[in-house]
Design a protein around this motif. Structure first.
Motif, PDB file in Angstrom:
ATOM      1  N   UNK A   1      98.874  41.359  44.784  1.00  0.00           N
ATOM      2  CA  UNK A   1      97.656  41.266  44.014  1.00  0.00           C
ATOM      3  C   UNK A   1      97.364  42.633  43.410  1.00  0.00           C
ATOM      4  N   UNK A   2      96.703  42.597  42.278  1.00  0.00           N
ATOM      5  CA  UNK A   2      96.358  43.844  41.616  1.00  0.00           C
ATOM      6  C   UNK A   2      95.373  43.598  40.494  1.00  0.00           C
ATOM      7  N   UNK A   3      95.179  44.596  39.704  1.00  0.00           N
ATOM      8  CA  UNK A   3      94.251  44.539  38.591  1.00  0.00           C
ATOM      9  C   UNK A   3      94.989  44.030  37.353  1.00  0.00           C
ATOM     10  N   UNK A   4      94.646  42.859  36.886  1.00  0.00           N
ATOM     11  CA  UNK A   4      95.321  42.257  35.727  1.00  0.00           C
ATOM     12  C   UNK A   4      95.026  43.013  34.439  1.00  0.00           C
ATOM     13  N   UNK A   5      93.960  43.802  34.425  1.00  0.00           N
ATOM     14  CA  UNK A   5      93.635  44.573  33.228  1.00  0.00           C
ATOM     15  C   UNK A   5      94.337  45.937  33.214  1.00  0.00           C
ATOM     16  N   UNK A   6      94.833  46.362  34.380  1.00  0.00           N
ATOM     17  CA  UNK A   6      95.570  47.626  34.483  1.00  0.00           C
ATOM     18  C   UNK A   6      96.692  47.488  35.514  1.00  0.00           C
ATOM     19  N   UNK A   7      97.633  46.593  35.268  1.00  0.00           N
ATOM     20  CA  UNK A   7      98.700  46.414  36.257  1.00  0.00           C
ATOM     21  C   UNK A   7      99.614  47.636  36.311  1.00  0.00           C
ATOM     22  N   UNK A   8      99.986  48.019  37.502  1.00  0.00           N
ATOM     23  CA  UNK A   8     100.853  49.188  37.695  1.00  0.00           C
ATOM     24  C   UNK A   8     102.308  48.741  37.674  1.00  0.00           C
ATOM     25  N   UNK A   9     102.718  48.244  36.521  1.00  0.00           N
ATOM     26  CA  UNK A   9     104.081  47.783  36.307  1.00  0.00           C
ATOM     27  C   UNK A   9     104.604  48.405  35.024  1.00  0.00           C
ATOM     28  N   UNK A  10     105.918  48.582  34.955  1.00  0.00           N
ATOM     29  CA  UNK A  10     106.526  49.171  33.766  1.00  0.00           C
ATOM     30  C   UNK A  10     106.470  48.220  32.574  1.00  0.00           C
ATOM     31  N   UNK A  11     106.434  48.795  31.386  1.00  0.00           N
ATOM     32  CA  UNK A  11     106.505  48.018  30.149  1.00  0.00           C
ATOM     33  C   UNK A  11     107.764  47.158  30.169  1.00  0.00           C
ATOM     34  N   UNK A  12     107.680  46.009  29.551  1.00  0.00           N
ATOM     35  CA  UNK A  12     108.831  45.115  29.372  1.00  0.00           C
ATOM     36  C   UNK A  12     109.504  44.771  30.701  1.00  0.00           C
ATOM     37  N   UNK A  13     108.714  44.555  31.740  1.00  0.00           N
ATOM     38  CA  UNK A  13     109.254  44.274  33.070  1.00  0.00           C
ATOM     39  C   UNK A  13     109.727  42.832  33.252  1.00  0.00           C
ATOM     40  N   UNK A  14     109.245  41.916  32.418  1.00  0.00           N
ATOM     41  CA  UNK A  14     109.509  40.496  32.664  1.00  0.00           C
ATOM     42  C   UNK A  14     109.954  39.776  31.395  1.00  0.00           C
ATOM     43  N   UNK A  15     110.860  38.830  31.567  1.00  0.00           N
ATOM     44  CA  UNK A  15     111.264  37.965  30.457  1.00  0.00           C
ATOM     45  C   UNK A  15     110.244  36.866  30.211  1.00  0.00           C
ATOM     46  N   UNK A  16     109.466  36.543  31.239  1.00  0.00           N
ATOM     47  CA  UNK A  16     108.467  35.488  31.151  1.00  0.00           C
ATOM     48  C   UNK A  16     107.180  35.970  31.804  1.00  0.00           C
ATOM     49  N   UNK A  17     106.080  35.922  31.063  1.00  0.00           N
ATOM     50  CA  UNK A  17     104.763  36.301  31.576  1.00  0.00           C
ATOM     51  C   UNK A  17     103.872  35.080  31.434  1.00  0.00           C
ATOM     52  N   UNK A  18     103.306  34.609  32.547  1.00  0.00           N
ATOM     53  CA  UNK A  18     102.506  33.382  32.554  1.00  0.00           C
ATOM     54  C   UNK A  18     101.117  33.675  33.099  1.00  0.00           C
ATOM     55  N   UNK A  19     100.115  33.147  32.421  1.00  0.00           N
ATOM     56  CA  UNK A  19      98.738  33.183  32.914  1.00  0.00           C
ATOM     57  C   UNK A  19      98.194  31.767  32.865  1.00  0.00           C
ATOM     58  N   UNK A  20      97.786  31.262  34.012  1.00  0.00           N
ATOM     59  CA  UNK A  20      97.213  29.913  34.077  1.00  0.00           C
ATOM     60  C   UNK A  20      95.765  30.032  34.539  1.00  0.00           C
TER      61      UNK A  20
END
Length: 124
Positions: A1-20
């Motif tokens: 879990x984390x802050x969706x407005x400031x996630x501590x993840x690198x740019x272009x980390x995922x091929x698929x980004x989903x928000x439900x």
């Protein structure tokens, strides 16, 4: 879990980004969409499923009932339209493309005017 407005993840980390059904709870929807785009790798896909403000007027009685329910969200009364989400995505860097509205379902069927709709978008 984390802050969706400031996630501590690198740019272009995922091929698929989903928000439900998360954007409705975000106090800054534009920043939320920007973060989704930032996390998506070039050629990847963003999927956004959420409740949105449908176009058109609603009856006074329906507006009253919806206002009561609206209090559970982080930003009561700050409902965005599908077009606003599309506009946010078009402003994002990284060229992941525009959001394409795949489906809009009335969240208030049988009522006088569609107050809210369920939005399903995919990046093009």
């Amino acid at each position: 879990m984390g802050d969706a407005l400031q996630p501590h993840l690198r740019d272009a980390s995922f091929d698929l980004v989903i928000s439900v059904e998360a954007a409705a709870y975000m106090p800054d929807k534009q920043q939320f969409v920007q973060q989704m785009a930032r996390l998506c790798a070039p050629g990847g896909t963003v999927i956004l499923v959420d409740f949105c403000r449908a176009p058109g007027e609603v009856s006074k009685s329906l507006a009253t009932r919806l206002a009561q329910m609206d209090g559970i969200f982080a930003t009561p009364g700050n409902w965005h339209s599908p077009q606003q989400y599309k506009q946010y995505m078009s402003r994002c860097r990284g060229g992941i493309g525009a959001l394409v509205i795949m489906m809009q379902l009335s969240w208030t069927p049988g009522r006088q005017g569609k107050a809210y709709c369920r939005l399903i978008c995919v990046s093009s």
